[in-house]
Design a protein around this motif. Structure first.
Motif, PDB file in Angstrom:
ATOM      1  N   SER A  39      53.521  38.957  42.395  1.00 55.31           N
ATOM      2  CA  SER A  39      52.489  38.012  42.515  1.00 55.31           C
ATOM      3  C   SER A  39      51.158  38.531  43.251  1.00 55.31           C
ATOM      4  O   SER A  39      50.152  37.965  43.193  1.00 55.31           O
ATOM      5  N   ARG A  40      51.754  39.217  44.259  1.00 54.45           N
ATOM      6  CA  ARG A  40      50.497  39.858  45.347  1.00 54.45           C
ATOM      7  C   ARG A  40      49.895  40.721  44.607  1.00 54.45           C
ATOM      8  O   ARG A  40      48.459  40.813  44.609  1.00 54.45           O
ATOM      9  N   ILE A  41      50.342  41.457  43.658  1.00 56.46           N
ATOM     10  CA  ILE A  41      49.355  42.526  42.933  1.00 56.46           C
ATOM     11  C   ILE A  41      48.459  41.573  41.954  1.00 56.46           C
ATOM     12  O   ILE A  41      47.356  42.055  42.010  1.00 56.46           O
ATOM     13  N   LEU A  42      49.338  40.687  41.279  1.00 55.09           N
ATOM     14  CA  LEU A  42      48.391  39.580  40.411  1.00 55.09           C
ATOM     15  C   LEU A  42      47.123  39.124  41.381  1.00 55.09           C
ATOM     16  O   LEU A  42      45.975  38.981  40.863  1.00 55.09           O
ATOM     17  N   HIS A  43      47.338  38.519  42.620  1.00 52.48           N
ATOM     18  CA  HIS A  43      46.402  37.970  43.500  1.00 52.48           C
ATOM     19  C   HIS A  43      45.260  39.098  44.029  1.00 52.48           C
ATOM     20  O   HIS A  43      44.190  38.617  44.083  1.00 52.48           O
ATOM     21  N   ILE A  44      45.669  40.278  44.144  1.00 49.33           N
ATOM     22  CA  ILE A  44      44.789  41.259  44.539  1.00 49.33           C
ATOM     23  C   ILE A  44      43.903  41.577  43.337  1.00 49.33           C
ATOM     24  O   ILE A  44      42.828  41.951  43.576  1.00 49.33           O
ATOM     25  N   VAL A  45      44.484  41.543  42.298  1.00 50.28           N
ATOM     26  CA  VAL A  45      43.652  42.060  41.261  1.00 50.28           C
ATOM     27  C   VAL A  45      42.602  40.896  40.787  1.00 50.28           C
ATOM     28  O   VAL A  45      41.375  41.167  40.632  1.00 50.28           O
ATOM     29  N   ILE A  46      43.013  39.609  41.038  1.00 47.24           N
ATOM     30  CA  ILE A  46      42.049  38.518  40.951  1.00 47.24           C
ATOM     31  C   ILE A  46      40.958  38.729  41.939  1.00 47.24           C
ATOM     32  O   ILE A  46      39.825  38.478  41.611  1.00 47.24           O
ATOM     33  N   GLY A  47      41.474  39.001  43.284  1.00 45.41           N
ATOM     34  CA  GLY A  47      40.356  39.283  44.121  1.00 45.41           C
ATOM     35  C   GLY A  47      39.420  40.223  44.062  1.00 45.41           C
ATOM     36  O   GLY A  47      38.092  40.562  44.287  1.00 45.41           O
ATOM     37  N   THR A  48      39.948  41.358  43.324  1.00 49.44           N
ATOM     38  CA  THR A  48      39.144  42.493  42.925  1.00 49.44           C
ATOM     39  C   THR A  48      38.032  42.138  42.134  1.00 49.44           C
ATOM     40  O   THR A  48      36.864  42.480  42.146  1.00 49.44           O
ATOM     41  N   GLY A  49      38.346  41.258  41.070  1.00 53.65           N
ATOM     42  CA  GLY A  49      37.243  40.529  40.054  1.00 53.65           C
ATOM     43  C   GLY A  49      36.155  39.809  40.960  1.00 53.65           C
ATOM     44  O   GLY A  49      35.169  39.973  40.554  1.00 53.65           O
ATOM     45  N   ILE A  50      36.662  38.951  41.885  1.00 52.22           N
ATOM     46  CA  ILE A  50      35.606  38.195  42.661  1.00 52.22           C
ATOM     47  C   ILE A  50      34.805  39.307  43.462  1.00 52.22           C
ATOM     48  O   ILE A  50      33.764  38.882  43.655  1.00 52.22           O
ATOM     49  N   VAL A  51      35.528  40.277  44.147  1.00 52.72           N
ATOM     50  CA  VAL A  51      34.502  41.381  44.591  1.00 52.72           C
ATOM     51  C   VAL A  51      33.554  41.862  43.833  1.00 52.72           C
ATOM     52  O   VAL A  51      32.291  42.022  44.325  1.00 52.72           O
ATOM     53  N   GLY A  52      33.808  42.233  42.653  1.00 52.35           N
ATOM     54  CA  GLY A  52      33.068  42.687  41.513  1.00 52.35           C
ATOM     55  C   GLY A  52      31.861  41.915  41.404  1.00 52.35           C
ATOM     56  O   GLY A  52      30.620  42.288  41.512  1.00 52.35           O
ATOM     57  N   PHE A  53      32.040  40.560  41.334  1.00 56.22           N
ATOM     58  CA  PHE A  53      30.855  39.699  41.168  1.00 56.22           C
ATOM     59  C   PHE A  53      30.099  39.377  42.420  1.00 56.22           C
ATOM     60  O   PHE A  53      28.817  39.396  42.362  1.00 56.22           O
ATOM     61  N   LEU A  54      30.722  39.282  43.549  1.00 55.36           N
ATOM     62  CA  LEU A  54      30.051  39.460  44.776  1.00 55.36           C
ATOM     63  C   LEU A  54      28.980  40.774  44.792  1.00 55.36           C
ATOM     64  O   LEU A  54      27.859  40.298  45.009  1.00 55.36           O
ATOM     65  N   MET A  55      29.496  41.804  44.613  1.00 58.06           N
ATOM     66  CA  MET A  55      28.741  42.823  44.506  1.00 58.06           C
ATOM     67  C   MET A  55      27.686  42.966  43.729  1.00 58.06           C
ATOM     68  O   MET A  55      26.252  43.480  43.783  1.00 58.06           O
ATOM     69  N   LYS A  56      27.773  42.372  42.524  1.00 61.43           N
ATOM     70  CA  LYS A  56      26.579  42.277  41.532  1.00 61.43           C
ATOM     71  C   LYS A  56      25.625  40.883  41.679  1.00 61.43           C
ATOM     72  O   LYS A  56      24.368  41.285  41.459  1.00 61.43           O
ATOM     73  N   LEU A  57      26.104  40.272  42.558  1.00 57.33           N
ATOM     74  CA  LEU A  57      25.039  39.215  42.866  1.00 57.33           C
ATOM     75  C   LEU A  57      24.633  39.222  44.367  1.00 57.33           C
ATOM     76  O   LEU A  57      23.723  38.321  44.663  1.00 57.33           O
ATOM     77  N   TYR A  58      25.032  40.189  44.959  1.00 59.30           N
ATOM     78  CA  TYR A  58      24.381  40.357  46.310  1.00 59.30           C
ATOM     79  C   TYR A  58      22.988  40.634  46.417  1.00 59.30           C
ATOM     80  O   TYR A  58      22.152  40.002  46.981  1.00 59.30           O
ATOM     81  N   ARG A  59      22.563  41.692  45.631  1.00 61.83           N
ATOM     82  CA  ARG A  59      21.034  41.839  45.271  1.00 61.83           C
ATOM     83  C   ARG A  59      20.959  41.746  43.840  1.00 61.83           C
ATOM     84  O   ARG A  59      20.636  42.710  43.109  1.00 61.83           O
ATOM     85  N   ALA A  60      20.739  40.369  43.480  1.00 59.64           N
ATOM     86  CA  ALA A  60      20.505  40.110  41.927  1.00 59.64           C
ATOM     87  C   ALA A  60      19.553  40.081  41.418  1.00 59.64           C
ATOM     88  O   ALA A  60      18.498  39.820  42.240  1.00 59.64           O
TER      89      ALA A  60
END
Length: 196
Positions: free
Chosen positions: A63-84
């Motif tokens: 479950s920890r790996i699963l939650h880390i992977v969920i967080g990785t997707g959110i980090v990707g979105f934040l990176m793309k929306l930082y200077r959108a």
């Protein structure tokens, strides 16, 4: 497309495909519960129930790996929306909404389904009001909701991938149009110099 956008897109597509793989591995369990009506359906309910209990009993590392992977997707979105750019707001904004819808389905239906099935407590646990008959959700309906939640989550994640592919196509098309316009302008400049 900038290198950071490409990396951020990878951080979105990787977890999305990872989750689709997990859902695909659950599809054989969900199929006979949700999509077909075999003669002896009880066997398939039992198989799905055992599968859910097995997954819930997995080590905490899973479950920890699963939650880390969920967080990785959110980090990707934040990176793309930082200077959108406008394309980021349209495609990534819609993808982020779908991604969070998927997280909500996971938390409200799938995690709750894991707990209910493992505990074996089906139905409404609230005390009924006097005079009202209690409304219970049966074991079969609970397992069907769990299987349907997997299907909904898969459709949401396919939507995320579709939007990301659409953004890639739109950006490539825009780059090709800009290159064609620049080439046309250079041809006009060359033609103007030849006339002089």
């Amino acid at each position: 497309m900038a290198k950071t956008d490409s990396f951020a897109t990878f951080l979105i597509i990787g977890p999305t495909c990872f989750f689709l793989g997990i859902l695909f591995s659950s599809f054989p369990y969900d199929y006979n519960v949700l999509w077909t009506t075999p003669p002896d359906r009880e066997v398939y309910f039992k198989i799905l129930e055992d599968h859910i209990k097995f997954l819930y009993a997995s080590p905490p590392l899973i479950s920890r790996i699963l939650h880390i992977v969920i967080g990785t997707g959110i980090v990707g979105f934040l990176m793309k929306l930082y200077r959108a750019t406008e394309a980021n707001y349209l495609f990534d904004g819609a993808s982020l909404v779908l991604y969070f819808a998927g997280i909500l389905v996971y938390i409200t239906n799938i995690v709750k389904g894991f707990r209910v099935v493992t505990a074996g407590i089906y139905g409404n646990v609230d005390k009924p009001v006097e005079g009202d008959e209690p409304e219970y959700i049966s074991r079969e309906d609970t397992l069907r909701v769990f299987a349907a939640s997997n299907t909904i989550l898969a459709l949401v994640l396919v939507g995320v991938l579709t939007l990301q592919a659409g953004q890639y196509y739109a950006l490539k098309k825009e780059e090709a149009e800009i290159a064609a316009i620049e080439e046309e302008e250079q041809d006009k400049k060359k033609a103007g110099k030849k006339k002089q």
